[in-house]
Scaffold this active site. Structure first.
Site, PDB file in Angstrom:
ATOM      1  N   HIS B  63       0.854  -1.183   0.000  1.00 54.97           N
ATOM      2  CA  HIS B  63       0.000   0.000   0.000  1.00 54.97           C
ATOM      3  C   HIS B  63       0.896   1.242   0.000  1.00 54.97           C
ATOM      4  CE1 HIS B  63      -4.003  -1.906   1.570  1.00 54.97           C
ATOM      5  NE2 HIS B  63      -3.560  -2.473   0.464  1.00 54.97           N
ATOM      6  N   GLU B  65       1.077   3.671   2.030  1.00 53.37           N
ATOM      7  CA  GLU B  65       1.641   3.970   3.362  1.00 53.37           C
ATOM      8  C   GLU B  65       2.865   3.097   3.644  1.00 53.37           C
ATOM      9  OE1 GLU B  65      -1.460   3.218   2.555  1.00 53.37           O
ATOM     10  OE2 GLU B  65      -2.943   4.218   3.805  1.00 53.37           O
ATOM     11  N   CYS B 100      -2.430  -0.933   7.324  1.00 59.64           N
ATOM     12  CA  CYS B 100      -1.534   0.222   7.281  1.00 59.64           C
ATOM     13  C   CYS B 100      -1.522   0.952   8.615  1.00 59.64           C
ATOM     14  CB  CYS B 100      -1.955   1.163   6.167  1.00 59.64           C
ATOM     15  SG  CYS B 100      -1.582   0.471   4.552  1.00 59.64           S
ATOM     16  N   ALA B 178     -11.377  -7.077 -40.859  1.00 56.61           N
ATOM     17  CA  ALA B 178     -11.680  -6.902 -42.279  1.00 56.61           C
ATOM     18  C   ALA B 178     -12.959  -7.695 -42.612  1.00 56.61           C
ATOM     19  CB  ALA B 178     -10.511  -7.385 -43.125  1.00 56.61           C
ATOM     20  N   SER B 183      -8.262 -10.276 -38.419  1.00 59.47           N
ATOM     21  CA  SER B 183      -8.029  -9.197 -37.460  1.00 59.47           C
ATOM     22  C   SER B 183      -6.661  -9.328 -36.804  1.00 59.47           C
ATOM     23  CB  SER B 183      -9.113  -9.207 -36.390  1.00 59.47           C
ATOM     24  OG  SER B 183      -9.042 -10.401 -35.632  1.00 59.47           O
ATOM     25  N   TRP B 185      -2.690  -9.230 -37.357  1.00 59.80           N
ATOM     26  CA  TRP B 185      -2.924  -8.305 -36.259  1.00 59.80           C
ATOM     27  C   TRP B 185      -3.103  -6.905 -36.809  1.00 59.80           C
ATOM     28  CZ3 TRP B 185      -3.953 -10.676 -31.955  1.00 59.80           C
ATOM     29  CH2 TRP B 185      -3.394 -11.936 -31.707  1.00 59.80           C
ATOM     30  N   THR B 211     -16.893 -13.409 -30.629  1.00 62.96           N
ATOM     31  CA  THR B 211     -15.439 -13.372 -30.603  1.00 62.96           C
ATOM     32  C   THR B 211     -14.876 -14.758 -30.307  1.00 62.96           C
ATOM     33  OG1 THR B 211     -15.398 -11.063 -29.928  1.00 62.96           O
ATOM     34  CG2 THR B 211     -13.450 -12.351 -29.399  1.00 62.96           C
ATOM     35  N   GLY B 295     -16.190  -8.858 -28.516  1.00 61.23           N
ATOM     36  CA  GLY B 295     -16.225  -7.980 -29.659  1.00 61.23           C
ATOM     37  C   GLY B 295     -17.135  -6.767 -29.532  1.00 61.23           C
ATOM     38  N   LEU B 298     -20.432  -6.902 -27.373  1.00 63.47           N
ATOM     39  CA  LEU B 298     -20.204  -6.928 -25.927  1.00 63.47           C
ATOM     40  C   LEU B 298     -19.681  -5.577 -25.440  1.00 63.47           C
ATOM     41  CD1 LEU B 298     -20.341  -8.877 -23.510  1.00 63.47           C
ATOM     42  CD2 LEU B 298     -17.913  -9.321 -23.851  1.00 63.47           C
TER      43      LEU B 298
END
Lengths: 371, 371
Positions: B63, B65, B100, B178, B183, B185, B211, B295, B298
């Site tokens: 953390h 702290e 902490c 496409a 896709s 890359w 997807t 995709g 979503l």
């Protein structure tokens, strides 16, 4: 990108001359894209020290050679034994500025190195002109890099057409208008102001008939306060349908007095769908630099014809999810066919933030750096 | 963004305390988005000098702290009369790290200033715990800025759901595939590696059924060489159709031996179209941070439901002009309805270049900075 021939040439130059050419190339990249190529120049003294660098900032401004000579003159630099190292052959004609060859002779420069020959009709022969007058002239140093810097400008010259800049302002998800047609404004004031700066340095702005009808733009170049800038480009609409009699694009920056319609005469309707024909018409009207401002159909037509030399993509952190995509079909079928672009180092980084927006400055990914 | 009440509180603190809180806020922004809020801490000496700053770098790490106290310990800094200035109330519970409050007492800190109360069940009461043990505890300094830094984290907490990161990798014109579905890359190796770094710090990755079917992804977190990273998130597919028996997402990182199918048991099929229900299921499975990887349907569903707390947009200088838009409809009608995003200062600038690609790091434009 560097051919064996260029490698052979490069080794004929000293390390200091290489350093000076690199400085010239970097200075060249401070220029702007447009009617003229970007060009840089450096002055090298006999000890291999760079005295000054200069660059060309666009049509109507000093050439790189005269810019660097101005700096030398203003600071009283001794140019005895200085070598001028330039990314492009010095021009030999009187354009908007005097010929650079004359300025070089007048400054008493005895040695000139340039990277590339300038093959354009008006400028060629500068190297020979200087050599005939006793100047030591060598060329071919870092020619591949110099060619790459202006590859698309040389393409436009070779095709005898204006240099073409495409500007697109879109949402994060690639849309230029909401379903109801609203598009003002996707990007914020700094991006729009940058757009007006581009307008102010082109010879013509071109939009499609759809944009002319839907947005009814004035296509004038204005400052941040909305006042017209001193240089106003030709306003062109490319469409098979005539442009409406009362369209704002016809009127320009002259205010209409007492109800009578006035015009500044800087409007043209191009009755064609063919980008090549449109550019030919605009060139005939004196345009050496054309800015295409959409819409999606026109932008796509210029991209598909490989007629875009410089691309400005302004993008806002805004998600529409619906509405008009920034580009109409390119008839791409598979990812490998997608057009790849690369960053343009001219006048800045590949992307920069403008307020909350981002500006991409791109050029086509060249297959070869040689012209 | 700052309420009058907060202005009233701010003036109770000294200029040095303001400076220290600003340093803490800046340190907090070096953190990462996820299961925990970003938090920064500074140690201020009696002369108003900042001794050290620290920050939290995500679940499982120190953390803020304990990070700043570690630096003080390692450099042998005298903490007599030091004040700890923190952007959030110190935690009072033993999570993956100790409380902490205990670390602060053990270090002999006598004065603590924090910006905001931590209202979460597990952490609350840290300030009171310290005050009860003789520490001078004040709070409310720059509370608006501290709230703004974690506004969406507080939103996720208030809605009792995981923190949601959405990642999209698209072309310049906003397409993720496409027309033929290719896709891989669109973005280059540096952007893909950055994507795997995000995967490696989330608890679950969620994709839609389309997807899962089209791309058949593994959804594992891998390094640049393709080797699985040590932490592997839960792999979730949200779909009304069952996920194919042989889908790669079912198998995870365990190699299948001698033809027999094996699984690492870190896969879940969520038979729903409702993002709220999906997040509820993932939370029940222990996920405090969910990465949505598309995709378009979503992604659009999560955006439309205002369930995206952090957005990474990777963009390649590539023009498709055709194919799948990165986002399905948001039912936006007019530009004024578009969702606006703002830059997220956490761990970097709003946009940065990754090879030839650009990464945007964004968060929803909050209407109010108060929680």
């Amino acid at each position: 990108m560097t051919s064996p021939a260029q490698h052979r040439t490069d080794h004929l130059f000293s390390p200091a001359e290489h350093t000076a050419m690199r400085a010239s190339l970097e200075a060249a990249a401070l220029g702007v894209r447009g009617a003229n190529p970007v060009v840089g120049a450096a002055l090298l003294d006999a000890n291999g020290r760079i005295l000054h660098t200069g660059h060309h900032s666009g049509a109507g401004t000093l050439h790189a050679e005269t810019d660097v000579l101005r700096k030398a003159r203003e600071t009283g630099t001794d140019l005895t034994d200085a070598t001028m190292v330039i990314t492009l052959e010095p021009c030999n004609h009187t354009g908007r500025t005097g010929p650079c060859t004359r300025a070089i002779l007048d400054a008493g420069i005895k040695r000139v190195i340039f990277a590339l020959h300038d093959g354009t009709e008006a400028a060629r022969g500068g190297g020979q002109f200087l050599a005939d007058r006793g100047v030591s002239v060598r060329h071919g140093l870092m020619a591949a890099q110099a060619a790459d810097l202006n590859d698309r400008w040389f393409t436009a010259q070779a095709q005898n057409r204006p240099f073409v800049t495409l500007k697109i302002a879109q949402s994060l998800d690639g849309r230029v208008a909401a379903p109801d047609g609203t598009s003002q404004w996707i990007t914020g004031p700094p991006a729009r102001e940058a757009g007006h700066e581009i307008r102010a340095r082109v010879d013509a702005i071109l939009v499609g008939g759809g944009t002319a009808r839907t947005d009814d733009p004035t296509l004038t170049a204005r400052d941040a306060q909305g006042n017209p800038l001193s240089h106003q480009p030709l306003r062109a609409v490319m469409s098979r349908t005539p442009v409406a009699h009362d369209a704002r694009v016809r009127r320009g920056v002259i205010a209409s007095g007492d109800g009578a319609e006035t015009t500044d005469g800087r409007f043209v309707w191009l009755n064609t769908h063919d980008p090549v024909e449109a550019l030919s018409r605009l060139r005939a009207l004196g345009a050496a630099h054309v800015l295409v401002e959409g819409g999606p159909t026109l932008s796509a037509a210029f991209l598909a014809a490989d007629l875009v030399d410089e691309l400005w993509f302004y993008q806002a952190p805004l998600i529409l999810g619906d509405g008009k995509p920034s580009l109409a079909s390119q008839h791409t079928q598979t990812l490998a066919d997608a057009a790849r672009w690369r960053s343009d180092p001219v006048a800045g980084p590949p992307v920069r933030t403008l307020g909350s927006d981002v500006a991409w400055h791109l050029r086509p990914a060249a297959v070869s750096a040689s012209k």
